[in-house]
Design a protein around this motif. Sequence first.
Motif, PDB file in Angstrom:
ATOM      1  N   PRO A 267       0.804  -1.232   0.000  1.00  0.00           N
ATOM      2  CA  PRO A 267       0.000   0.000   0.000  1.00  0.00           C
ATOM      3  C   PRO A 267       0.835   1.280   0.000  1.00  0.00           C
ATOM      4  O   PRO A 267       0.439   2.271  -0.626  1.00  0.00           O
ATOM      5  N   GLU A 268       1.980   1.264   0.656  1.00  0.00           N
ATOM      6  CA  GLU A 268       2.758   2.511   0.679  1.00  0.00           C
ATOM      7  C   GLU A 268       3.347   2.851  -0.697  1.00  0.00           C
ATOM      8  O   GLU A 268       3.791   3.964  -0.925  1.00  0.00           O
ATOM      9  N   HIS A 269       3.343   1.881  -1.602  1.00  0.00           N
ATOM     10  CA  HIS A 269       3.836   2.140  -2.958  1.00  0.00           C
ATOM     11  C   HIS A 269       2.707   2.389  -3.948  1.00  0.00           C
ATOM     12  O   HIS A 269       2.952   2.744  -5.093  1.00  0.00           O
ATOM     13  N   ALA A 270       1.489   2.184  -3.510  1.00  0.00           N
ATOM     14  CA  ALA A 270       0.365   2.330  -4.430  1.00  0.00           C
ATOM     15  C   ALA A 270       0.077   3.795  -4.736  1.00  0.00           C
ATOM     16  O   ALA A 270      -0.522   4.111  -5.767  1.00  0.00           O
ATOM     17  N   ARG A 271       0.485   4.697  -3.865  1.00  0.00           N
ATOM     18  CA  ARG A 271       0.312   6.130  -4.100  1.00  0.00           C
ATOM     19  C   ARG A 271      -1.114   6.478  -4.508  1.00  0.00           C
ATOM     20  O   ARG A 271      -1.340   7.209  -5.458  1.00  0.00           O
ATOM     21  N   GLY A 272      -2.058   5.860  -3.848  1.00  0.00           N
ATOM     22  CA  GLY A 272      -3.458   6.179  -4.150  1.00  0.00           C
ATOM     23  C   GLY A 272      -4.049   5.353  -5.268  1.00  0.00           C
ATOM     24  O   GLY A 272      -5.259   5.394  -5.494  1.00  0.00           O
ATOM     25  N   GLY A 273      -3.221   4.635  -5.981  1.00  0.00           N
ATOM     26  CA  GLY A 273      -3.740   3.770  -7.046  1.00  0.00           C
ATOM     27  C   GLY A 273      -4.289   2.478  -6.462  1.00  0.00           C
ATOM     28  O   GLY A 273      -4.224   2.240  -5.259  1.00  0.00           O
ATOM     29  N   GLY A 274      -4.812   1.669  -7.314  1.00  0.00           N
ATOM     30  CA  GLY A 274      -5.431   0.436  -6.846  1.00  0.00           C
ATOM     31  C   GLY A 274      -4.442  -0.708  -6.731  1.00  0.00           C
ATOM     32  O   GLY A 274      -3.378  -0.701  -7.356  1.00  0.00           O
ATOM     33  N   ILE A 275      -4.794  -1.650  -5.910  1.00  0.00           N
ATOM     34  CA  ILE A 275      -4.038  -2.903  -5.804  1.00  0.00           C
ATOM     35  C   ILE A 275      -5.009  -4.042  -6.095  1.00  0.00           C
ATOM     36  O   ILE A 275      -6.054  -4.148  -5.452  1.00  0.00           O
ATOM     37  N   THR A 276      -4.686  -4.846  -7.086  1.00  0.00           N
ATOM     38  CA  THR A 276      -5.485  -6.035  -7.372  1.00  0.00           C
ATOM     39  C   THR A 276      -4.778  -7.240  -6.778  1.00  0.00           C
ATOM     40  O   THR A 276      -3.654  -7.556  -7.180  1.00  0.00           O
ATOM     41  N   ALA A 277      -5.433  -7.883  -5.833  1.00  0.00           N
ATOM     42  CA  ALA A 277      -4.853  -9.096  -5.228  1.00  0.00           C
ATOM     43  C   ALA A 277      -5.230 -10.294  -6.088  1.00  0.00           C
ATOM     44  O   ALA A 277      -6.410 -10.558  -6.329  1.00  0.00           O
ATOM     45  N   VAL A 278      -4.229 -10.983  -6.582  1.00  0.00           N
ATOM     46  CA  VAL A 278      -4.446 -12.165  -7.423  1.00  0.00           C
ATOM     47  C   VAL A 278      -3.952 -13.368  -6.627  1.00  0.00           C
ATOM     48  O   VAL A 278      -2.739 -13.571  -6.500  1.00  0.00           O
ATOM     49  N   PRO A 279      -4.848 -14.154  -6.071  1.00  0.00           N
ATOM     50  CA  PRO A 279      -4.404 -15.280  -5.235  1.00  0.00           C
ATOM     51  C   PRO A 279      -3.537 -16.260  -6.026  1.00  0.00           C
ATOM     52  O   PRO A 279      -3.855 -16.609  -7.159  1.00  0.00           O
ATOM     53  N   ALA A 280      -2.445 -16.646  -5.409  1.00  0.00           N
ATOM     54  CA  ALA A 280      -1.545 -17.610  -6.044  1.00  0.00           C
ATOM     55  C   ALA A 280      -1.522 -18.883  -5.219  1.00  0.00           C
ATOM     56  O   ALA A 280      -1.722 -18.853  -4.009  1.00  0.00           O
ATOM     57  N   ALA A 281      -1.262 -19.988  -5.898  1.00  0.00           N
ATOM     58  CA  ALA A 281      -1.154 -21.262  -5.199  1.00  0.00           C
ATOM     59  C   ALA A 281       0.267 -21.412  -4.666  1.00  0.00           C
ATOM     60  O   ALA A 281       1.227 -21.055  -5.341  1.00  0.00           O
ATOM     61  N   SER A 282       0.391 -21.939  -3.473  1.00  0.00           N
ATOM     62  CA  SER A 282       1.730 -22.092  -2.913  1.00  0.00           C
ATOM     63  C   SER A 282       2.533 -23.166  -3.645  1.00  0.00           C
ATOM     64  O   SER A 282       3.722 -23.317  -3.418  1.00  0.00           O
ATOM     65  N   GLY A 283       1.861 -23.899  -4.527  1.00  0.00           N
ATOM     66  CA  GLY A 283       2.559 -24.879  -5.352  1.00  0.00           C
ATOM     67  C   GLY A 283       3.534 -24.259  -6.322  1.00  0.00           C
ATOM     68  O   GLY A 283       4.358 -24.957  -6.916  1.00  0.00           O
ATOM     69  N   GLY A 284       3.432 -22.972  -6.499  1.00  0.00           N
ATOM     70  CA  GLY A 284       4.538 -22.274  -7.120  1.00  0.00           C
ATOM     71  C   GLY A 284       4.562 -22.190  -8.628  1.00  0.00           C
ATOM     72  O   GLY A 284       5.620 -22.037  -9.211  1.00  0.00           O
ATOM     73  N   GLY A 285       3.427 -22.238  -9.318  1.00  0.00           N
ATOM     74  CA  GLY A 285       3.428 -21.971 -10.752  1.00  0.00           C
ATOM     75  C   GLY A 285       3.867 -20.542 -11.005  1.00  0.00           C
ATOM     76  O   GLY A 285       3.638 -19.658 -10.174  1.00  0.00           O
ATOM     77  N   CYS A 286       4.527 -20.309 -12.137  1.00  0.00           N
ATOM     78  CA  CYS A 286       5.069 -18.976 -12.408  1.00  0.00           C
ATOM     79  C   CYS A 286       4.385 -18.293 -13.575  1.00  0.00           C
ATOM     80  O   CYS A 286       4.844 -17.254 -14.043  1.00  0.00           O
ATOM     81  N   LEU A 287       3.273 -18.853 -14.055  1.00  0.00           N
ATOM     82  CA  LEU A 287       2.623 -18.282 -15.235  1.00  0.00           C
ATOM     83  C   LEU A 287       1.775 -17.057 -14.908  1.00  0.00           C
ATOM     84  O   LEU A 287       1.766 -16.082 -15.661  1.00  0.00           O
ATOM     85  N   THR A 288       1.043 -17.098 -13.799  1.00  0.00           N
ATOM     86  CA  THR A 288       0.067 -16.035 -13.528  1.00  0.00           C
ATOM     87  C   THR A 288       0.677 -14.627 -13.544  1.00  0.00           C
ATOM     88  O   THR A 288       0.075 -13.709 -14.115  1.00  0.00           O
ATOM     89  N   PRO A 289       1.850 -14.404 -12.963  1.00  0.00           N
ATOM     90  CA  PRO A 289       2.406 -13.043 -13.050  1.00  0.00           C
ATOM     91  C   PRO A 289       2.644 -12.590 -14.494  1.00  0.00           C
ATOM     92  O   PRO A 289       2.365 -11.435 -14.840  1.00  0.00           O
ATOM     93  N   VAL A 290       3.145 -13.485 -15.332  1.00  0.00           N
ATOM     94  CA  VAL A 290       3.374 -13.108 -16.738  1.00  0.00           C
ATOM     95  C   VAL A 290       2.037 -12.881 -17.443  1.00  0.00           C
ATOM     96  O   VAL A 290       1.897 -11.999 -18.288  1.00  0.00           O
ATOM     97  N   ARG A 291       1.078 -13.684 -17.043  1.00  0.00           N
ATOM     98  CA  ARG A 291      -0.269 -13.498 -17.590  1.00  0.00           C
ATOM     99  C   ARG A 291      -0.803 -12.098 -17.275  1.00  0.00           C
ATOM    100  O   ARG A 291      -1.441 -11.460 -18.106  1.00  0.00           O
TER     101      ARG A 291
END
Lengths: 350, 83
Positions: A267-291
């Motif tokens: 939040p301190e870096h959002a500078r008033g902008g929005g934050i979208t929380a995208v739940p990730a699985a702890s199993g550790g796939g790396c596709l969602t961030p690139v998506r």
Amino acid sequence: MSGPARMRVTGLGMIAPGVDRPDRALGPRPVPAPGWFRVADALPGRGYRRLPAGCLYLLAAARAAAIDTGASFTGTPADRRAAMVGTNNAGAALIEEFDRTIIDLGAAELSPAHVPYMAMSMFAARLAPEHRLRGFDLTTNSPAVAGLDALQSAARALAAGRASVVLAGAVEEPPSPAQRSSTPTAFAPADIGAAILVCEPEDAPVDGATVHGYCATHSAFVPGPDHVRTVLAALWRELVHDGPPPRHIDAVLDDSAIGAAVAAGLPEHARGGGITAVPAASGGGCLTPVRRVVGRLAAPDGRGERTAVVAASAHGHLSVTLVTPAGDPGRRPLPVHTPTTSTTTKGHRP
Amino acid sequence: MTKPAPTREELRDFFVEELELTDELLPYDAEFAVDLGIDSLTTMELVVQLEKRYGVRLAEAEFAELTSVNAVHAVLSARLGTA
């Protein structure tokens, strides 16, 4: 201060359950329905039937991305084309299958066509013959962040003049049966499919291709949750040192202590902008961030604003990609070159 | 368990299916490597499939003889009896 290398993105390809176009990459991640991926539609022609699923996803995404870029990609000499792909779980199910075959039937019963895929790097290696890549063809492996790390490595290589165009992104396969049965919650929501960006040096002449935008990635290892705030601040400072801060943050985080600490520090870096929380699985796939990166670059409806995509693994890997869509008014002015004909061949940078 | 040797037509159907070809693109005497561009890894995969299908174990020295549908038919017929 010189920040992380930036690169220009001229092509996007995205394949995932329920997603067959980059501009749908920000959509939901449904449980994959049987037959969601049709090889014949995504990859017309021969020679694909024995490839593992992850390889097919990757080839399909790369094909779509190369078509999106067009002559700017095909006009690049083969020795100046390269690939950099992240994965964490691709091949896991195959290796389990190999183990079972060896135990039950013996090594002689292994499929020769599948054996090379014991090496996770083989998934991306298949891009080389498919797209006539004779530059480097590398794979990054780590939970959660390998895809963003692949973007970082691609930007560095482009900035160093080691290639003129890089297919960069991520691929993930469904978790193996043992993974699913041992820790079922660790792999939901599923991280399945592939995302590829066609990347060029930030300041190379625009060769007739559509510019989707620009990416810069920074990463670090955090030894524990108590260090997250300091490390995150340092990453942020270097990422935005010469431009406006992102207007939005996509936080792809699991429920680990590191993930919680990163979520608390954003939040301190959002500078008033929005934050979208995208739940990730702890199993550790790396596709969602690139998506998320692909989706932000392709979004046609105003969501394509300057965005930081953040990913962290439970072990302490932390990566942030700053995505600046071409139409974002906050982007740094770039040199404008007169588009040349589609037959122009790109060579080495001076 | 060893099975009867396949006919040439059965073998061609097998290769047409496995290599994603059509009958027209796979004459009985077409050479896999030279005429069809089949690489060594695919050849190995096909050998394993043939071994499973016909219950026969082929020696490495025989692999080099498996250059066309006709050649495979000859090898399998010699091992399993003429179909």
